[in-house]
Enzyme design. Structure first.
Site, PDB file in Angstrom:
ATOM      1  N   ARG A  24       0.644  -1.152   0.104  1.00 56.59           N
ATOM      2  CA  ARG A  24       0.022  -0.030  -0.029  1.00 56.59           C
ATOM      3  C   ARG A  24       0.889   1.317   0.009  1.00 56.59           C
ATOM      4  O   ARG A  24       0.935   2.106  -0.891  1.00 56.59           O
ATOM      5  CB  ARG A  24      -0.848  -0.060   1.091  1.00 56.59           C
ATOM      6  N   ASP A  25       1.608   1.565   1.238  1.00 58.23           N
ATOM      7  CA  ASP A  25       2.250   2.806   1.069  1.00 58.23           C
ATOM      8  C   ASP A  25       3.415   2.716   0.190  1.00 58.23           C
ATOM      9  O   ASP A  25       3.738   3.846  -0.399  1.00 58.23           O
ATOM     10  CB  ASP A  25       2.958   2.841   2.562  1.00 58.23           C
ATOM     11  N   HIS A 217       4.838   4.926  12.899  1.00 55.91           N
ATOM     12  CA  HIS A 217       4.918   4.928  11.363  1.00 55.91           C
ATOM     13  C   HIS A 217       6.045   5.644  10.858  1.00 55.91           C
ATOM     14  O   HIS A 217       5.697   6.847  10.688  1.00 55.91           O
ATOM     15  CB  HIS A 217       3.783   5.115  10.777  1.00 55.91           C
ATOM     16  N   HIS A 219       8.647   7.026   8.340  1.00 60.30           N
ATOM     17  CA  HIS A 219       9.376   7.178   6.894  1.00 60.30           C
ATOM     18  C   HIS A 219      10.775   7.668   7.371  1.00 60.30           C
ATOM     19  O   HIS A 219      11.238   7.961   8.386  1.00 60.30           O
ATOM     20  CB  HIS A 219       8.718   8.167   6.079  1.00 60.30           C
ATOM     21  N   CYS A 250       4.247   9.396   0.137  1.00 61.03           N
ATOM     22  CA  CYS A 250       2.954   9.885  -0.004  1.00 61.03           C
ATOM     23  C   CYS A 250       3.013  10.841  -1.157  1.00 61.03           C
ATOM     24  O   CYS A 250       3.814  11.732  -1.252  1.00 61.03           O
ATOM     25  CB  CYS A 250       2.227  10.500   1.269  1.00 61.03           C
ATOM     26  N   ASN A 259       9.577   4.456   3.364  1.00 62.82           N
ATOM     27  CA  ASN A 259       9.376   4.053   4.900  1.00 62.82           C
ATOM     28  C   ASN A 259      10.220   3.411   5.225  1.00 62.82           C
ATOM     29  O   ASN A 259      11.304   2.826   4.663  1.00 62.82           O
ATOM     30  CB  ASN A 259       8.010   2.966   4.869  1.00 62.82           C
TER      31      ASN A 259
HETATM   32  P1  HMG Z   1     -12.883  14.508  -3.417  1.00 61.44           P
HETATM   33  O1  HMG Z   1     -12.320  14.837  -4.642  1.00 61.44           O
HETATM   34  O2  HMG Z   1     -12.962  15.662  -2.527  1.00 61.44           O
HETATM   35  O3  HMG Z   1     -14.021  13.595  -3.148  1.00 61.44           O
HETATM   36  O4  HMG Z   1     -11.835  13.396  -2.699  1.00 61.44           O
HETATM   37  P2  HMG Z   1     -15.176  13.446  -4.060  1.00 61.44           P
HETATM   38  O5  HMG Z   1     -16.484  12.663  -3.185  1.00 61.44           O
HETATM   39  O6  HMG Z   1     -15.710  14.690  -4.657  1.00 61.44           O
HETATM   40  O7  HMG Z   1     -14.840  12.150  -5.073  1.00 61.44           O
HETATM   41  C1  HMG Z   1     -14.116  12.500  -6.119  1.00 61.44           C
HETATM   42  C2  HMG Z   1     -14.299  11.209  -7.181  1.00 61.44           C
HETATM   43  O8  HMG Z   1     -13.656  10.277  -6.596  1.00 61.44           O
HETATM   44  C3  HMG Z   1     -15.431  10.900  -7.589  1.00 61.44           C
HETATM   45  O9  HMG Z   1     -15.557  10.160  -8.933  1.00 61.44           O
HETATM   46  C4  HMG Z   1     -16.064   9.939  -6.524  1.00 61.44           C
HETATM   47  O10 HMG Z   1     -16.826   8.940  -6.876  1.00 61.44           O
HETATM   48  C5  HMG Z   1     -14.917   9.198  -6.350  1.00 61.44           C
HETATM   49  P3  HMG Z   1     -15.833  11.230 -10.153  1.00 61.44           P
HETATM   50  O11 HMG Z   1     -17.438  11.802  -9.836  1.00 61.44           O
HETATM   51  O12 HMG Z   1     -14.878  12.394 -10.257  1.00 61.44           O
HETATM   52  O13 HMG Z   1     -15.896  10.254 -11.053  1.00 61.44           O
HETATM   53  N1  HMG Z   1     -14.475   8.520  -5.235  1.00 61.44           N
HETATM   54  C6  HMG Z   1     -14.203   7.209  -4.969  1.00 61.44           C
HETATM   55  N2  HMG Z   1     -14.058   6.249  -5.849  1.00 61.44           N
HETATM   56  C7  HMG Z   1     -13.823   5.043  -5.173  1.00 61.44           C
HETATM   57  N3  HMG Z   1     -13.505   5.083  -3.963  1.00 61.44           N
HETATM   58  C8  HMG Z   1     -13.814   5.889  -3.064  1.00 61.44           C
HETATM   59  C9  HMG Z   1     -14.110   7.060  -3.494  1.00 61.44           C
HETATM   60  N4  HMG Z   1     -14.154   8.120  -2.972  1.00 61.44           N
HETATM   61  C10 HMG Z   1     -14.616   9.142  -3.869  1.00 61.44           C
HETATM   62  N5  HMG Z   1     -13.563   5.652  -1.748  1.00 61.44           N
HETATM   63  C11 HMG Z   1     -11.034  11.730  -1.262  1.00 61.44           C
HETATM   64  C12 HMG Z   1     -11.861  12.984  -1.358  1.00 61.44           C
HETATM   65  C13 HMG Z   1     -11.111  11.502   0.292  1.00 61.44           C
HETATM   66  C14 HMG Z   1     -12.103  10.631  -1.830  1.00 61.44           C
HETATM   67  C15 HMG Z   1      -9.592  11.932  -1.925  1.00 61.44           C
HETATM   68  O14 HMG Z   1      -9.003  12.967  -1.514  1.00 61.44           O
HETATM   69  C16 HMG Z   1      -8.932  10.559  -1.899  1.00 61.44           C
HETATM   70  O15 HMG Z   1      -9.127   9.440  -2.351  1.00 61.44           O
HETATM   71  N6  HMG Z   1      -7.777  10.595  -0.951  1.00 61.44           N
HETATM   72  C17 HMG Z   1      -6.903   9.516  -0.964  1.00 61.44           C
HETATM   73  C18 HMG Z   1      -5.327  10.178  -0.639  1.00 61.44           C
HETATM   74  C19 HMG Z   1      -4.692   8.848  -0.435  1.00 61.44           C
HETATM   75  O16 HMG Z   1      -4.839   7.647  -0.782  1.00 61.44           O
HETATM   76  N7  HMG Z   1      -3.252   9.446   0.049  1.00 61.44           N
HETATM   77  C20 HMG Z   1      -2.448   8.202   0.535  1.00 61.44           C
HETATM   78  C21 HMG Z   1      -2.655   7.592   1.594  1.00 61.44           C
HETATM   79  S1  HMG Z   1      -2.143   8.463   3.212  1.00 61.44           S
HETATM   80  C22 HMG Z   1      -0.679   8.175   3.434  1.00 61.44           C
HETATM   81  O17 HMG Z   1      -0.013   7.564   2.571  1.00 61.44           O
HETATM   82  C23 HMG Z   1      -0.124   8.659   4.848  1.00 61.44           C
HETATM   83  C24 HMG Z   1       0.106   7.363   5.586  1.00 61.44           C
HETATM   84  O18 HMG Z   1       1.021   6.363   5.187  1.00 61.44           O
HETATM   85  C25 HMG Z   1       0.490   7.571   7.258  1.00 61.44           C
HETATM   86  C26 HMG Z   1       1.760   8.759   7.006  1.00 61.44           C
HETATM   87  O19 HMG Z   1       2.918   8.240   6.441  1.00 61.44           O
HETATM   88  O20 HMG Z   1       1.919   9.661   8.009  1.00 61.44           O
HETATM   89  C27 HMG Z   1      -1.194   6.559   5.851  1.00 61.44           C
HETATM   90 MG    MG Z   2       3.338   6.521   5.127  1.00 57.20          MG
END
Ligand code: HMG
Ligand code: MG
Length: 311
Positions: A24-25, A217, A219, A250, A259
């Site tokens: 995932r990450d 967690h 990095h 990210c 990481n």
């Molecule tokens: P948004 O644009 O505000 O939301 O995104 P929306 O509701 O307007 O949706 C946009 C589009 O995505 C729409 O489709 C939705 O249907 C679709 P369109 O109408 O444009 O065709 N959609 C989805 N499709 C499938 N599954 C879903 C979903 N939700 C909406 N669940 C949202 C808001 C939260 C969805 C967006 O910002 C997002 O997906 N963000 C994820 C970002 C991400 O994954 N980042 C990496 C993980 S975090 C990380 O790595 C840190 C961590 O490792 C810890 C650390 O290191 O600190 C965990």
């Molecule tokens: Mg991370």
């Protein structure tokens, strides 16, 4: 196969859980398109190497993270409800629906301690992120699904700079109070140092948040991850997130690089006589195999030292 001499430290925990985040990450940040077959084999190899918790993908917007758009397809090839714990990330109700339909028994929401990263990663402000997660957590818990909460930018933020201990503890409490089982305290940009880890864990303890509910967690951007693990072990932390081969980062946080490599963590734990259940040789082979698929060497020092040296 070389292994470090075992010199146990009786003041440290005897066992540690490694929460593997490579699929995932690690893979969310790759620019190359990785075939779903390769992802499934990666997960299977990690499990065969002894990892008991492997976070496999994210049910997020495919527009936001195209690298993981194949989440349902990957999940269909794995056994998310089987004996190996296979958590997935979910940001919202749509994500939870998709995760449940794929048989997930463990999901993770992912919040930010800072406004800037909440906006960059979730398109939400700080309050709005909790509004998005709360119904997801409630519904998941009611369905008997374990919920982890990530909290990002706990040791500094690329837009806002320093992040206070109080701000992190307050955000962590909000997430735990929702009913999440575990809080993964994230150093998203790898800026933290050992004294900072100690101070933050002390601040959680002073706020009556038990260390047993925390995971770390790290990095490894500035090469501090292992030192930070030792600091956290001294405070009694027993769950560490790590990524095979040190993949990761990210896409929504500049300066978020790989990481903590699982191999580097296993080497440290082995030397301390702390059981992780991981077969280091099989893990190094897996990371070398993945590095060949990605077309570049693993950043892990341990993989570099052991791969190709007759492991
Ligand atoms: P948004 O644009 O505000 O939301 O995104 P929306 O509701 O307007 O949706 C946009 C589009 O995505 C729409 O489709 C939705 O249907 C679709 P369109 O109408 O444009 O065709 N959609 C989805 N499709 C499938 N599954 C879903 C979903 N939700 C909406 N669940 C949202 C808001 C939260 C969805 C967006 O910002 C997002 O997906 N963000 C994820 C970002 C991400 O994954 N980042 C990496 C993980 S975090 C990380 O790595 C840190 C961590 O490792 C810890 C650390 O290191 O600190 C965990
Ligand atoms: Mg991370």
């Amino acid at each position: 196969m070389t292994l470090p001499m075992v010199v146990p430290d009786p003041s440290l925990p005897r066992e540690v859980t490694i929460y593997e985040v490579g699929p995932r990450d690690g893979l969310q940040n790759e620019s190359a398109v990785i075939a779903v077959d390769v992802k499934a084999e990666f997960v299977e190899r990690l499990v065969a190497a002894g990892l008991r918790t492997v976070e496999v993908t994210s049910f997020v917007s495919p527009t936001w993270v195209p690298q993981l758009a194949d989440a349902a397809e990957l999940a269909a090839r794995l056994d998310l409800g089987g004996p190996v714990d296979m958590p997935v990330l979910v940001p919202n109700d749509r994500g939870l629906d998709r995760a449940l339909a794929s048989g997930a028994r463990h999901v993770a929401v992912f919040a930010s301690a800072t406004e800037s990263f909440a906006r960059a990663n979730l398109n939400r402000g700080l309050e709005e992120q909790y509004e998005m997660f709360e119904p997801v957590v409630t519904r998941a818990v009611a369905a008997g699904v374990r919920v982890r909460a990530y909290l990002s930018m706990c040791f500094g933020d690329p837009w806002e700079g320093e992040v206070s201990l109080e701000q992190v503890v307050a955000a962590g409490r909000r997430l735990l109070d929702m009913g999440t089982a575990q809080l993964s305290v994230g150093d998203t940009i790898g800026a933290g140092t050992a004294g900072h880890v100690t101070a933050l864990l002390d601040a959680f303890a002073a706020a009556d948040i038990p260390t047993s509910r925390l995971a770390m967690h790290f990095h490894d951007t500035y090469g501090q991850a292992l030192a930070n693990v030792v600091a956290a072990l001294r405070q009694g932390v027993t769950t560490f997130d790590a990524s095979a081969g040190g993949l990761g980062g990210c896409p929504f946080a500049k300066s978020a690089t790989g990481n903590l490599a699982t191999e580097d963590l296993v080497w440290l734990l082995h030397g301390l006589g702390i059981d992780s259940g991981v077969d280091l040789e099989a893990l190094v082979e897996t990371s070398a195999w993945m590095a060949a698929r990605l077309g570049r060497p693993s950043p892990s020092r341990v993989v570099h030292a052991l791969a190709g040296s007759g492991v």
